[in-house]
Scaffold this motif. Structure first.
Motif, PDB file in Angstrom:
ATOM      1  N   ASP A 197       0.798  -1.236   0.000  1.00 60.52           N
ATOM      2  CA  ASP A 197       0.000   0.000   0.000  1.00 60.52           C
ATOM      3  C   ASP A 197       0.828   1.283   0.000  1.00 60.52           C
ATOM      4  O   ASP A 197       0.280   2.354   0.270  1.00 60.52           O
ATOM      5  N   HIS A 198       2.113   1.203  -0.245  1.00 60.26           N
ATOM      6  CA  HIS A 198       2.903   2.430  -0.216  1.00 60.26           C
ATOM      7  C   HIS A 198       2.847   3.212  -1.528  1.00 60.26           C
ATOM      8  O   HIS A 198       3.481   4.246  -1.657  1.00 60.26           O
ATOM      9  N   GLY A 199       2.108   2.652  -2.512  1.00 61.74           N
ATOM     10  CA  GLY A 199       1.878   3.441  -3.729  1.00 61.74           C
ATOM     11  C   GLY A 199       2.704   3.014  -4.928  1.00 61.74           C
ATOM     12  O   GLY A 199       2.890   3.800  -5.869  1.00 61.74           O
ATOM     13  N   LYS A 200       3.202   1.770  -4.942  1.00 60.48           N
ATOM     14  CA  LYS A 200       4.033   1.303  -6.070  1.00 60.48           C
ATOM     15  C   LYS A 200       3.228   1.275  -7.366  1.00 60.48           C
ATOM     16  O   LYS A 200       3.652   1.820  -8.386  1.00 60.48           O
ATOM     17  N   SER A 201       2.058   0.627  -7.304  1.00 53.53           N
ATOM     18  CA  SER A 201       1.264   0.490  -8.532  1.00 53.53           C
ATOM     19  C   SER A 201       0.745   1.848  -8.994  1.00 53.53           C
ATOM     20  O   SER A 201       0.704   2.130 -10.204  1.00 53.53           O
ATOM     21  N   VAL A 236      10.202   8.354  -2.369  1.00 48.35           N
ATOM     22  CA  VAL A 236       9.259   8.543  -1.272  1.00 48.35           C
ATOM     23  C   VAL A 236       8.002   9.133  -1.890  1.00 48.35           C
ATOM     24  O   VAL A 236       8.025  10.255  -2.427  1.00 48.35           O
ATOM     25  N   THR A 237       6.936   8.328  -1.869  1.00 48.31           N
ATOM     26  CA  THR A 237       5.710   8.755  -2.548  1.00 48.31           C
ATOM     27  C   THR A 237       4.660   9.136  -1.495  1.00 48.31           C
ATOM     28  O   THR A 237       4.946   9.177  -0.297  1.00 48.31           O
ATOM     29  N   ARG A 238       3.455   9.438  -1.965  1.00 49.55           N
ATOM     30  CA  ARG A 238       2.383   9.962  -1.104  1.00 49.55           C
ATOM     31  C   ARG A 238       2.855  11.227  -0.378  1.00 49.55           C
ATOM     32  O   ARG A 238       2.465  11.498   0.759  1.00 49.55           O
ATOM     33  N   ALA A 239       3.732  12.004  -1.088  1.00 53.07           N
ATOM     34  CA  ALA A 239       4.291  13.221  -0.511  1.00 53.07           C
ATOM     35  C   ALA A 239       3.208  14.295  -0.339  1.00 53.07           C
ATOM     36  O   ALA A 239       3.443  15.304   0.330  1.00 53.07           O
ATOM     37  N   ASP A 240       2.012  14.076  -0.940  1.00 52.02           N
ATOM     38  CA  ASP A 240       0.900  15.018  -0.734  1.00 52.02           C
ATOM     39  C   ASP A 240       0.212  14.771   0.607  1.00 52.02           C
ATOM     40  O   ASP A 240      -0.557  15.595   1.076  1.00 52.02           O
ATOM     41  N   LEU A 241       0.499  13.613   1.242  1.00 51.29           N
ATOM     42  CA  LEU A 241      -0.178  13.276   2.495  1.00 51.29           C
ATOM     43  C   LEU A 241       0.643  13.643   3.725  1.00 51.29           C
ATOM     44  O   LEU A 241       0.096  13.807   4.806  1.00 51.29           O
ATOM     45  N   ALA A 242       1.968  13.715   3.578  1.00 49.69           N
ATOM     46  CA  ALA A 242       2.815  14.019   4.740  1.00 49.69           C
ATOM     47  C   ALA A 242       4.143  14.569   4.263  1.00 49.69           C
ATOM     48  O   ALA A 242       4.513  14.399   3.092  1.00 49.69           O
ATOM     49  N   ASP A 243       4.840  15.214   5.180  1.00 53.35           N
ATOM     50  CA  ASP A 243       6.180  15.722   4.875  1.00 53.35           C
ATOM     51  C   ASP A 243       7.079  14.522   4.548  1.00 53.35           C
ATOM     52  O   ASP A 243       7.234  13.612   5.376  1.00 53.35           O
ATOM     53  N   PRO A 244       7.638  14.469   3.337  1.00 52.30           N
ATOM     54  CA  PRO A 244       8.441  13.293   2.962  1.00 52.30           C
ATOM     55  C   PRO A 244       9.801  13.217   3.667  1.00 52.30           C
ATOM     56  O   PRO A 244      10.442  12.169   3.643  1.00 52.30           O
ATOM     57  N   ALA A 245      10.233  14.298   4.326  1.00 55.30           N
ATOM     58  CA  ALA A 245      11.619  14.347   4.844  1.00 55.30           C
ATOM     59  C   ALA A 245      11.947  13.243   5.854  1.00 55.30           C
ATOM     60  O   ALA A 245      12.985  12.582   5.726  1.00 55.30           O
ATOM     61  N   PRO A 246      11.083  13.022   6.881  1.00 58.09           N
ATOM     62  CA  PRO A 246      11.470  11.983   7.859  1.00 58.09           C
ATOM     63  C   PRO A 246      11.566  10.586   7.220  1.00 58.09           C
ATOM     64  O   PRO A 246      12.527   9.854   7.482  1.00 58.09           O
ATOM     65  N   ALA A 247      10.568  10.247   6.364  1.00 56.90           N
ATOM     66  CA  ALA A 247      10.615   8.929   5.706  1.00 56.90           C
ATOM     67  C   ALA A 247      11.861   8.827   4.840  1.00 56.90           C
ATOM     68  O   ALA A 247      12.543   7.792   4.801  1.00 56.90           O
ATOM     69  N   MET A 248      12.176   9.909   4.163  1.00 56.27           N
ATOM     70  CA  MET A 248      13.350   9.943   3.288  1.00 56.27           C
ATOM     71  C   MET A 248      14.627   9.686   4.087  1.00 56.27           C
ATOM     72  O   MET A 248      15.482   8.892   3.692  1.00 56.27           O
ATOM     73  N   GLU A 249      14.711  10.336   5.240  1.00 58.55           N
ATOM     74  CA  GLU A 249      15.921  10.223   6.049  1.00 58.55           C
ATOM     75  C   GLU A 249      16.124   8.780   6.536  1.00 58.55           C
ATOM     76  O   GLU A 249      17.209   8.210   6.412  1.00 58.55           O
ATOM     77  N   THR A 250      15.021   8.190   7.070  1.00 64.29           N
ATOM     78  CA  THR A 250      15.145   6.799   7.558  1.00 64.29           C
ATOM     79  C   THR A 250      15.513   5.872   6.407  1.00 64.29           C
ATOM     80  O   THR A 250      16.418   5.039   6.524  1.00 64.29           O
ATOM     81  N   ALA A 251      14.786   6.028   5.286  1.00 63.12           N
ATOM     82  CA  ALA A 251      15.012   5.105   4.168  1.00 63.12           C
ATOM     83  C   ALA A 251      16.447   5.227   3.655  1.00 63.12           C
ATOM     84  O   ALA A 251      17.110   4.223   3.380  1.00 63.12           O
ATOM     85  N   ARG A 252      16.932   6.446   3.536  1.00 67.47           N
ATOM     86  CA  ARG A 252      18.308   6.651   3.059  1.00 67.47           C
ATOM     87  C   ARG A 252      19.306   5.948   3.963  1.00 67.47           C
ATOM     88  O   ARG A 252      20.258   5.327   3.505  1.00 67.47           O
ATOM     89  N   ALA A 253      19.048   6.050   5.271  1.00 65.08           N
ATOM     90  CA  ALA A 253      19.953   5.429   6.234  1.00 65.08           C
ATOM     91  C   ALA A 253      19.926   3.907   6.075  1.00 65.08           C
ATOM     92  O   ALA A 253      20.961   3.244   6.148  1.00 65.08           O
ATOM     93  N   ARG A 254      18.721   3.376   5.848  1.00 58.57           N
ATOM     94  CA  ARG A 254      18.615   1.916   5.682  1.00 58.57           C
ATOM     95  C   ARG A 254      19.364   1.470   4.424  1.00 58.57           C
ATOM     96  O   ARG A 254      20.082   0.484   4.435  1.00 58.57           O
ATOM     97  N   LEU A 255      19.176   2.199   3.344  1.00 54.74           N
ATOM     98  CA  LEU A 255      19.826   1.818   2.088  1.00 54.74           C
ATOM     99  C   LEU A 255      21.340   2.001   2.147  1.00 54.74           C
ATOM    100  O   LEU A 255      22.087   1.319   1.448  1.00 54.74           O
TER     101      LEU A 255
END
Ligand SMILES: Nc1nc2c(ncn2[C@@H]2O[C@H](COP(=O)(O)OP(=O)(O)OP(=O)(O)O)[C@@H](O)[C@H]2O)c(=O)[nH]1
Ligand SMILES: [Mg+2]
Length: 637
Positions: free
Chosen positions: A11-15, A112-131
């Motif tokens: 449900d994170h918006g891939k399709s 990082v998608t669904r950027a219209d629903l929330a500030d993408p920065a925190p998700a971006m930061e965590t994901a970048r760290a994981r990758l």
């Protein structure tokens, strides 16, 4: 054309993103649309701003469909890793990342998608760290919305940069197309689809399925009929043949792969070596007991291999095969697959534990295939030796030859390691050390044969092949070095072979001498047989006759046999006693005894001689165990 797979939590918006980029619907099933959930792999494509065509393989994010996700990512050279701005990093984000890294995917984008629903920065930061810990460290990252279209143009630009940086696949590579869909089309028969990673398929090609050969009737790529397709490409093939294709099978170039159910592999600590790894990053993945340890990815390069479950599922391409796991030592493991797969050394197999609890990371590790025809390790200590042998890098042709000693060029290619050196003969390749050992062993084998078959003009090549345990006669001929030589299918010990008439005459003589082995033929008989001085000299030189004195010949070995007979006489004995015991004439007895004196088999003392062989039944004391008497009698030496 290029192919990129999606990855990311449910449900994170891939399709939605694939739909927005391509204008095509990746969720084709009615059930998928009703549930708003991807179940099967979805396919959609578009042209990028550069004009390059890009096909997406859209995977499901739900944890129940992990096997399908792995099939989608399995053949794609790059991923578009999707994380929702409003949910951030989630369990299947972690699991998909572990899988992508374990499969060795090193190219991709973080979106990082669904950027219209929330500030993408925190998700971006965590994901970048994981990758950052693995093979996708440092990939381009963007924030977008599949709904509003925000950031999609930048994403198209980033996709162009991504595909421009992908390694060019080899069009000459052998074909292995993992089937992700197989179905029948009314009127045209069987159709299969898949991602062709490299190589070329043309209409009319014959390919191999587990069930037998099939012929490509027609092919399409992105719904367009084409005469041929070169990887990377999405392809649909219309097949003709008896074999019924299934998802999870591979269509391969005949003979170019080793179809095997037994492989030795090395577990790759994700982030620490090989294709799935970032430069020296900490390990993710194989951290068997606790899922969190793995999920945290801070546990170093993997847990002890002996804590691996005994049964796992191995994934490659669209195949998922149950396997039993046998640790050999270090990180080397032997896998017995429930069904054979077409594999090369260097292939990546992903191991998954389907029995783990929900919410745990079930992908355990990527592995590199080290041998597709591993030797038996049933002998004590063999497993550890094998693990030590496989401790280095993924083996090339030279290392495979060290293990297998002799392989044909085709076998090496089917193992994924085309030969680098010249063949030793024909298409045979040999481990240099093993080959030198064989070269050294052949003269001894030939000598031994000559001793046992004194009348034959040499050792038959087939007998030498057998003696050296070689798979092909041509190898024997290639081992011959002077003074050995090969002629008429025989190897002679550096001595010339006899011309056929002489060999025949010698054979006749052999028959005549068998009854009275010490009664050398008279000059007249030799002449009748055509054995003049020259022929006799040749036969003696070839080891077919024993020359006792001028004009006196016996069979090779007759002197030792004579000494054995004489050893039974009361010692010392006279010429006349010897003549009688040997059943010969004085003409032969005198020169024969002189010959025995020269060889040290008898010792002369005036008119008498003593035999220097031990008398029968008086073998040296250490040979005189009970029950060995008869043995000693028949073979005193
Ligand atoms: N507001 C908003 N909603 C989005 C966006 N992208 C996706 N959605 C919604 O999120 C839900 C899931 O989107 P999907 O595209 O089906 O997600 P998915 O990652 O493909 O899901 P699975 O395939 O099941 O893993 C749907 O209701 C979408 O309409 C976005 O950028 N903004
Ligand atoms: Mg989806």
């Amino acid at each position: 054309m290029h192919v990129v797979a999606t990855a990311g939590h449910v449900d994170h918006g891939k399709s939605t993103l694939v739909r927005a980029l391509t204008g095509m619907e990746p969720d084709r099933l009615e059930e998928e649309r009703r549930r708003g959930l991807t179940i099967e792999l979805g396919h959609a494509w578009t042209a990028l701003p550069s004009g390059e065509r890009l096909a997406f393989v859209d995977v499901p994010g739900h944890e129940r469909f992990l096997a399908t996700m792995l099939a989608g990512v399995g053949s794609a050279p790059a991923v578009m890793f999707v994380v929702a701005a409003d949910e951030g990093w989630m369990p299947q984000s972690e699991e998909h990342l572990t899988a992508v890294e374990a499969l060795g995917v090193r190219h991709g984008l973080l979106v990082v998608t669904r950027a219209d629903l929330a500030d993408p920065a925190p998700a971006m930061e965590t994901a970048r760290a994981r990758l950052a810990a693995g093979g996708l460290a440092g990939v381009e990252a963007l924030a977008v919305s599949g709904r509003t279209g925000q950031g999609l143009d930048e994403l198209r630009g980033a996709l162009d940069r991504l595909v421009a940086g992908l390694p060019a696949p080899d069009p000459e590579a052998p074909v292995r197309l993992w089937i992700d869909r197989a179905f029948s089309v009314h009127g045209s028969g069987t159709v299969v689809t898949g991602t062709l990673p490299e190589g070329r398929i043309a209409a009319g090609d014959e390919l191999e399925l587990p069930g037998g050969p099939v012929r490509v009737r027609a092919l399409e790529s992105l719904k367009e009929p084409l005469p041929a397709v070169t990887g990377v490409a999405r392809v649909a093939l219309n097949l003709r043949g008896r074999a019924v294709p299934e998802r999870g099978q591979a269509l391969v170039t005949p003979g170019a792969w080793t179809v095997t159910d037994l492989v030795d592999v090395r577990l790759s600590p994700v982030g620490a070596d090989g294709r799935g790894a970032g430069p020296g990053g900490p390990g993710r993945g194989l951290d068997v007991p606790g899922s969190r340890g793995a999920a945290e990815g801070r546990e170093g390069p993997g847990a002890p291999v002996d804590r691996l479950p005994a049964r796992l599922t191995a994934h490659i391409g669209s195949a998922a095969v149950v396997c039993s796991v046998r640790p050999l030592g270090g990180r080397v493991v032997r896998l017995r697959l429930a069904r054979p797969l077409p594999l090369h050394v260097g292939d990546v197999l992903l191991l998954r534990d389907p029995g783990r609890e929900r919410g745990e990371v079930r992908v355990l590790a990527g592995t590199s295939v080290l041998d597709v025809r591993p030797p038996s390790v049933s002998r004590r200590g063999a497993a550890r030796e094998r693990a030590a042998e496989l401790a280095g890098a993924v083996p090339g042709a030279a290392a495979l030859l060290r293990t297998h000693r002799l392989l044909r060029a085709g076998e090496l290619r089917a193992m994924g390691c085309p030969p680098a050196d010249e063949p030793v003969c024909g298409d045979w390749h040999a481990d240099p050390e093993h080959w030198s050992r064989l070269v050294a062993r052949l003269p001894e084998a030939v000598r031994r044969y000559a001793a046992g078959h004194p009348l034959e003009p040499g050792m038959p090549v087939e007998a030498a092949r057998h003696a050296l345990g070689l798979p092909d006669r041509r190898l024997v001929a290639a081992l011959v070095r002077p003074p050995l030589s090969v002629a008429d299918g025989r190897i002679s010990g550096g001595r010339p072979a006899l011309p056929a008439p002489v060999a025949r005459a010698v054979a006749r003589l052999g028959t005549e001498l068998s009854a009275r082995p010490f009664l050398a033929p008279e000059a007249g008989r030799l002449a009748e047989l055509g054995l003049g001085a020259r022929e006799l000299a040749a036969a003696v030189a070839a080891g077919a006759l024993l020359r006792v004195a001028d004009g006196i010949v016996l069979l090779p070995g007759a002197d030792v046999r004579a000494a054995r007979v004489l050893a039974r006489l009361p010692q010392p004995f006279t010429v006349s006693q010897a003549r009688q015991a040997l059943g010969t004439s004085r003409r032969v007895a005198v020169p024969l005894l002189e010959h025995l004196d020269r060889r040290g088999l008898t010792e002369r003392d005036g008119d008498h001689r003593r035999c220097r062989l031990p008398a029968p039944g008086t073998a040296p004391p250490n040979h005189r165990k009970s029950g060995q008497t008869s043995h000693s009698r028949t073979s005193p030496y």
